[in-house]
Design a protein around this motif. Structure first.
Motif, PDB file in Angstrom:
ATOM      1  N   CYS A   1      -1.776 -12.097   9.062  1.00 30.20           N
ATOM      2  CA  CYS A   1      -3.011 -11.424   9.412  1.00 30.20           C
ATOM      3  C   CYS A   1      -2.659 -10.026   9.895  1.00 30.20           C
ATOM      4  CB  CYS A   1      -3.742 -12.196  10.504  1.00 30.20           C
ATOM      5  SG  CYS A   1      -5.320 -11.466  10.961  1.00 30.20           S
ATOM      6  N   GLU A   2      -3.245  -9.028   9.300  1.00 28.39           N
ATOM      7  CA  GLU A   2      -2.917  -7.643   9.615  1.00 28.39           C
ATOM      8  C   GLU A   2      -4.160  -6.874  10.033  1.00 28.39           C
ATOM      9  OE1 GLU A   2       0.095  -6.186   9.532  1.00 28.39           O
ATOM     10  OE2 GLU A   2       1.175  -7.873   8.679  1.00 28.39           O
ATOM     11  N   GLY A   3      -3.939  -5.766  10.679  1.00 27.57           N
ATOM     12  CA  GLY A   3      -4.993  -4.837  11.036  1.00 27.57           C
ATOM     13  C   GLY A   3      -4.665  -3.471  10.474  1.00 27.57           C
ATOM     14  N   GLU A   4      -5.391  -2.479  10.919  1.00 27.05           N
ATOM     15  CA  GLU A   4      -5.205  -1.100  10.474  1.00 27.05           C
ATOM     16  C   GLU A   4      -4.427  -0.315  11.518  1.00 27.05           C
ATOM     17  OE1 GLU A   4      -6.327   0.229   7.532  1.00 27.05           O
ATOM     18  OE2 GLU A   4      -6.788  -1.851   7.104  1.00 27.05           O
ATOM     19  N   ALA A   5      -3.612   0.631  11.053  1.00 25.73           N
ATOM     20  CA  ALA A   5      -2.851   1.476  11.976  1.00 25.73           C
ATOM     21  C   ALA A   5      -2.605   2.838  11.349  1.00 25.73           C
ATOM     22  CB  ALA A   5      -1.524   0.822  12.331  1.00 25.73           C
TER      23      ALA A   5
ATOM     24  N   ASP B   1      -1.235  -0.880   6.912  1.00 26.38           N
ATOM     25  CA  ASP B   1      -1.445  -2.078   7.710  1.00 26.38           C
ATOM     26  C   ASP B   1      -0.535  -2.010   8.937  1.00 26.38           C
ATOM     27  OD1 ASP B   1       1.110  -4.021   7.217  1.00 26.38           O
ATOM     28  OD2 ASP B   1       0.649  -2.866   5.407  1.00 26.38           O
ATOM     29  N   THR B   2      -0.830  -2.800   9.946  1.00 26.59           N
ATOM     30  CA  THR B   2      -0.125  -2.679  11.225  1.00 26.59           C
ATOM     31  C   THR B   2       1.379  -2.931  11.112  1.00 26.59           C
ATOM     32  OG1 THR B   2      -0.816  -4.949  11.746  1.00 26.59           O
ATOM     33  CG2 THR B   2      -2.102  -3.162  12.709  1.00 26.59           C
TER      34      THR B   2
ATOM     35  N   PHE C   1      -4.785  -7.093   1.251  1.00 25.96           N
ATOM     36  CA  PHE C   1      -5.903  -7.716   1.946  1.00 25.96           C
ATOM     37  C   PHE C   1      -6.747  -8.537   0.977  1.00 25.96           C
ATOM     38  CE2 PHE C   1      -6.155  -4.079   5.289  1.00 25.96           C
ATOM     39  CZ  PHE C   1      -4.945  -4.483   5.818  1.00 25.96           C
TER      40      PHE C   1
ATOM     41  N   SER D   1      -9.751   6.577  14.537  1.00 23.11           N
ATOM     42  CA  SER D   1     -10.569   5.970  13.489  1.00 23.11           C
ATOM     43  C   SER D   1     -10.571   6.867  12.249  1.00 23.11           C
ATOM     44  CB  SER D   1     -12.004   5.783  13.988  1.00 23.11           C
ATOM     45  OG  SER D   1     -12.635   7.042  14.129  1.00 23.11           O
TER      46      SER D   1
ATOM     47  N   THR E   1      -6.756  -0.721   0.761  1.00 22.93           N
ATOM     48  CA  THR E   1      -7.943  -0.749   1.614  1.00 22.93           C
ATOM     49  C   THR E   1      -8.082   0.556   2.380  1.00 22.93           C
ATOM     50  OG1 THR E   1      -7.839  -3.145   1.806  1.00 22.93           O
ATOM     51  CG2 THR E   1      -9.003  -1.982   3.550  1.00 22.93           C
ATOM     52  N   GLN E   2      -6.968   1.134   2.810  1.00 20.82           N
ATOM     53  CA  GLN E   2      -7.018   2.373   3.590  1.00 20.82           C
ATOM     54  C   GLN E   2      -7.652   3.510   2.796  1.00 20.82           C
ATOM     55  OE1 GLN E   2      -4.247   0.445   3.230  1.00 20.82           O
ATOM     56  NE2 GLN E   2      -4.167  -0.463   5.260  1.00 20.82           N
TER      57      GLN E   2
END
Length: 165
Positions: free
Chosen positions: A74-78, A148-149, A57, A91, A109-110
């Protein structure tokens, strides 16, 4: 990311990275896998010229350490979690409140998100790569895995039926 049978990096990230390098005229290069937390230090110490990763990230503190290209994904959290936790965890705060053991890659980041949400240090288990994280989850040494996702989706697919019950 995963390794081919010959030990070379394989999967979406390495294939995309190779295509980008070839597009800009770089046809001869070598690569090696390393822990996420080692990528920026490797560039800073000149052990690596660049780092290619779909899951690193771009964050303000990292921009102070190295130069980033324009984003290529572009990624998100999973979370990857057993069926018993589906609907109970959505969460990092849920992880902290339920005192769950969470697996994260070191320097990711996690890891920071877990700490910020109040997950106790003893409940944060660092893994060096997705395969190791999957093993920790399969062995019930962690309750869930954060990534990441794209990576989480790939890990979940690789787990197969293990967490359907």
């Amino acid at each position: 990311m995963k390794l081919d049978s010959d030990g070379s990096p394989a999967g979406l990230g390495p294939e995309r990275d190779k295509a980008i390098l070839q597009e800009v005229g770089v046809t001869k290069f070598t690569g090696q896998m390393m822990e996420y937390g080692a990528m920026i230090p490797a560039i800073q110490s000149k052990r690596a010229t660049l780092s290619l990763s779909g899951a690193l990230f771009i964050r303000p503190e990292r921009c102070q350490a190295v130069i980033f290209s324009n984003p290529v994904s572009c990624e998100g959290e999973a979370f990857v979690l057993p069926a018993s936790l589906v609907g109970k965890v959505s969460s990092y705060k849920d992880v902290a409140e339920q005192s769950l053991r969470i697996g994260v890659c070191g320097g990711c980041t996690q890891q920071k998100l877990s700490i910020s949400a109040g997950v106790k240090a003893g409940n944060i288990v660092i893994f060096p790569d997705g395969t190791s994280g999957m093993k920790l989850l399969a062995d019930k040494r962690i309750d869930l895995l954060a990534h990441d996702t794209a990576t989480a989706a790939d890990l979940q697919k690789r787990l197969g039926d293990l967490f359907l019950t």
